[in-house]
Every structure is written in structure tokens, then in C-alpha cells.
Design a protein around this motif. Structure first.
Motif, PDB file in Angstrom:
ATOM      1  N   UNK A  56     -91.699  49.891   2.345  1.00  0.00           N
ATOM      2  CA  UNK A  56     -91.687  50.113   3.793  1.00  0.00           C
ATOM      3  C   UNK A  56     -92.929  49.468   4.377  1.00  0.00           C
ATOM      4  N   UNK A  57     -92.750  48.664   5.416  1.00  0.00           N
ATOM      5  CA  UNK A  57     -93.842  47.871   5.980  1.00  0.00           C
ATOM      6  C   UNK A  57     -94.040  48.221   7.451  1.00  0.00           C
ATOM      7  N   UNK A  58     -95.167  47.773   7.999  1.00  0.00           N
ATOM      8  CA  UNK A  58     -95.477  48.052   9.406  1.00  0.00           C
ATOM      9  C   UNK A  58     -94.606  47.216  10.331  1.00  0.00           C
ATOM     10  N   UNK A  59     -94.408  45.935  10.000  1.00  0.00           N
ATOM     11  CA  UNK A  59     -93.551  45.053  10.783  1.00  0.00           C
ATOM     12  C   UNK A  59     -92.733  44.197   9.824  1.00  0.00           C
ATOM     13  N   UNK A  60     -91.631  43.662  10.307  1.00  0.00           N
ATOM     14  CA  UNK A  60     -90.762  42.848   9.451  1.00  0.00           C
ATOM     15  C   UNK A  60     -91.467  41.594   8.954  1.00  0.00           C
ATOM     16  N   UNK A  61     -92.443  41.089   9.717  1.00  0.00           N
ATOM     17  CA  UNK A  61     -93.171  39.880   9.299  1.00  0.00           C
ATOM     18  C   UNK A  61     -93.970  40.107   8.017  1.00  0.00           C
ATOM     19  N   UNK A  62     -94.351  41.357   7.759  1.00  0.00           N
ATOM     20  CA  UNK A  62     -95.185  41.642   6.587  1.00  0.00           C
ATOM     21  C   UNK A  62     -94.471  41.348   5.281  1.00  0.00           C
ATOM     22  N   UNK A  63     -93.143  41.345   5.293  1.00  0.00           N
ATOM     23  CA  UNK A  63     -92.417  41.155   4.046  1.00  0.00           C
ATOM     24  C   UNK A  63     -92.667  39.766   3.463  1.00  0.00           C
ATOM     25  N   UNK A  64     -92.908  38.771   4.328  1.00  0.00           N
ATOM     26  CA  UNK A  64     -93.205  37.409   3.840  1.00  0.00           C
ATOM     27  C   UNK A  64     -94.496  37.405   3.032  1.00  0.00           C
ATOM     28  N   UNK A  65     -95.510  38.121   3.503  1.00  0.00           N
ATOM     29  CA  UNK A  65     -96.791  38.161   2.780  1.00  0.00           C
ATOM     30  C   UNK A  65     -96.651  38.922   1.463  1.00  0.00           C
ATOM     31  N   UNK A  66     -95.801  39.937   1.458  1.00  0.00           N
ATOM     32  CA  UNK A  66     -95.591  40.700   0.223  1.00  0.00           C
ATOM     33  C   UNK A  66     -94.878  39.847  -0.813  1.00  0.00           C
ATOM     34  N   UNK A  67     -93.863  39.096  -0.385  1.00  0.00           N
ATOM     35  CA  UNK A  67     -93.162  38.196  -1.307  1.00  0.00           C
ATOM     36  C   UNK A  67     -94.123  37.160  -1.873  1.00  0.00           C
ATOM     37  N   UNK A  68     -94.978  36.608  -1.014  1.00  0.00           N
ATOM     38  CA  UNK A  68     -95.955  35.617  -1.479  1.00  0.00           C
ATOM     39  C   UNK A  68     -96.893  36.227  -2.519  1.00  0.00           C
ATOM     40  N   UNK A  69     -97.324  37.469  -2.296  1.00  0.00           N
ATOM     41  CA  UNK A  69     -98.214  38.133  -3.247  1.00  0.00           C
ATOM     42  C   UNK A  69     -97.511  38.380  -4.573  1.00  0.00           C
TER      43      UNK A  69
END
Length: 311
Positions: free
Chosen positions: A266-279
């Protein structure tokens, strides 16, 4: 006018040493379709009986439509349509006669009562059985007649305890559609005790989850599990529980295991998922799929009450 249809403040009820309801704080806005959820013994029926003045609280207070059910019980019951777990029909009377008796108690005129009864018998699909005695009705048919009786006076508020108990799937759909239309047509408040979590998620604006007399959660049924934040299911390879503990994911979010190779975040905004995938990719974890999802009311209910939801 008070904006709350129901307001409980530290409402409690004890039966000897057992606390059936403990310190319940609850507000139900007027015009809401409100789901009151919990297994048998959770405190739902005891709460409803205090709401309609059938039980006196051991402590705390409850107001219904701005009225005290103990000192103003007749007014509460005249403005609410109530169907409890025991429908309590007159078995020697026909379906129509049961409703005629209810219409007289509600002080409807003869012509008005006749029109209302005919409308409700059609609406709950009992028109063809209108002249049959209630003694020959199945449990599902008794539930439908009880619902029609609760609606006879066109109440401001409906208080229903398991209205779909004993109904076949087609009748459950009929009752669901009826409740939705009643709320939309007149802005009527509906307070619905139910075990059917999927139905509650489909028709309720807000829900409360009870267990052992305590309120566990309250909110929008579609956001209860994630507090309204975007949630994603990730299909990963090369990832285990130990590895996720040491991952420095953006925003300090944590992955929770769903099954063998699926994780939820669960993330703060939908945009955060891109950074999580990159990590994840940077940590040499294979990301096979990213699926937006909504945590179901059933999942959140089982998480809160534990196990299979039974006490």
C-alpha cells in the motif's frame, strides 16, 4: 435537525458478568446505508435492541433520530421500520392480513393502507401468496413478509437484522435491489445487520465491524483495508520474507506476503509504485506483474477478527 440518525456514546450492556456490548461509540449519518457486521455473539442484536428501546443500556447512551429509545420509545418505533432476527408474524393470518394489522397500528387510512399493502406485496414478490396463511411460509418468505411489514408506514429509518437470512440467491438479489432503491428514492437511513460481507460491500456507504461487543473498525467498505490508499499486488521471483525485511523501499512501505510468490503493498500515491519496482529490480528481484487491487471487505474482516471470523 440532527444530522445523525444514530449516535451511541460509550454504550454498554451487560448480562450478569458477560459484557454483550462494551463502550460503543458510533455515529450513523442520516440517509446512509450502514452495515453492522460481526459473527453471532458480536453484539449486533443487543445493540439493535437498545436502539429500539427493547433493552435498557447498562451504561452510556444511544439516540435514534435525535430521540432517547427508553423515554421516547413509542416515537422511535413510530418513525422506524424494524425487522429483528425473530420476524414474529401471526401464523393464523394471511400475508395480506398480517400487513393489514400492521397498517392499522401505523394508523393508515383504509384506502391508503390497501394501496400500500398491494404495492409491498408486489415489491417483495409475495403477491401470488397474499391470501395464504403465514404458517405455511418458508423462512425466506417470512423474511420477505417481515420486510414488507417494516416498510408499511414508509419509515424514516429501517433497522434490519439479517433480512436475507434463509433467502435463495434470487431473493437476496431482490432484497439488495430493494434496499438500494429505498435509499435512493427517499434518502431513508438503513441500518443493516448482516453476515454477508460481499452484499455489505456492494450496497453500504459505511460499515462497522464488531467482535465480542467491541467496535473493531468503521469506515467506507471499499477503503477499510487500505484506509483509501492505493494498493497493489506484486508477483515477484527471487524474493523471500527475510529479503523483504532488509529492503529499503521508497516511503518506508513494507511488502506483505499474500501467497508463495505474490506480495501486497500500500502506497501514498500511485506514482510511488514505479519507484518501488525500480528498487526491487535493483535488488535483483524479478517483477513479473504489478496489479492494482482493492482489499476486499472480507479480507479486512478476517484480518481484524482473526481466523475464520467465528468466535
Amino acid at each position: 435537525m440532527d444530522t445523525q440518525a444514530v449516535e451511541c456514546q460509550r454504550l454498554s450492556r451487560r448480562f450478569g458478568a458477560r459484557a454483550a456490548v462494551s463502550d460503543l461509540d458510533l455515529k450513523v449519518p442520516r440517509g446512509a446505508v450502514f452495515g453492522f457486521l460481526g459473527s453471532n455473539g458480536a453484539g449486533k442484536t443487543t445493540t439493535v435492541r437498545m436502539m429500539v428501546g427493547m433493552l435498557r443500556p447498562s451504561a452510556g447512551s444511544v439516540q435514534v433520530l435525535g430521540l432517547d429509545p427508553i423515554s421516547q420509545g413509542d416515537q422511535v418505533r413510530s418513525r422506524c421500520g424494524v425487522m429483528l432476527d425473530n420476524v414474529g408474524l401471526y401464523d393464523r393470518l394471511t400475508a395480506r392480513q398480517n400487513l393489514q394489522f400492521a397498517a392499522k397500528i401505523a394508523r393508515l387510512g383504509t384506502s391508503e393502507g390497501r394501496e400500500r399493502i398491494d404495492e409491498l406485496l408486489h415489491r417483495v414478490d409475495l403477491w401470488e401468496r397474499r391470501d395464504d396463511k403465514a404458517s405455511g411460509f418458508s423462512k425466506g418468505m417470512r423474511q420477505k413478509l417481515g420486510l414488507a411489514r417494516a416498510l408499511i408506514s414508509e419509515p424514516e429509518m429501517l433497522i434490519l437484522d439479517e433480512p436475507t437470512a434463509g433467502l435463495d440467491p434470487a431473493s437476496i438479489v431482490m432484497v439488495r435491489e430493494l434496499l438500494v432503491s429505498l435509499a435512493q428514492e427517499s434518502g431513508r437511513t438503513i441500518f443493516l445487520c448482516t453476515h454477508l460481507l460481499a452484499e455489505a460491500q456492494r450496497i453500504c456507504d459505511r460499515v462497522a465491524i464488531m467482535q465480542n461487543g467491541h467496535l473493531l473498525a468503521i469506515g467506507d467498505p471499499n477503503q477499510l483495508g487500505s484506509q483509501g490508499l492505493p494498493t497493489f499486488r506484486l508477483r515477484l521471483s527471487g524474493c523471500d520474507s527475510e529479503l523483504t525485511k532488509n529492503l529499503a523501499l521508497p516511503g518506508g512501505v513494507q511488502l506483505s506476503l499474500v501467497n508463495r510468490d505474490e506480495w501486497r503493498v500500500t502506497v501514498a500515491t500511485s506514482d510511488d509504485i514505479e519507484h518501488i519496482v525500480a528498487a526491487l529490480v535493483g535488488a535483483r528481484i524479478g517483477v513479473r506483474a504489478v496489479i492494482p487491487e482493492q482489499v476486499s471487505l472480507e479480507e479486512e474482516y478476517l484480518r481484524l477478527v482473526g481466523g475464520d471470523g467465528h468466535e
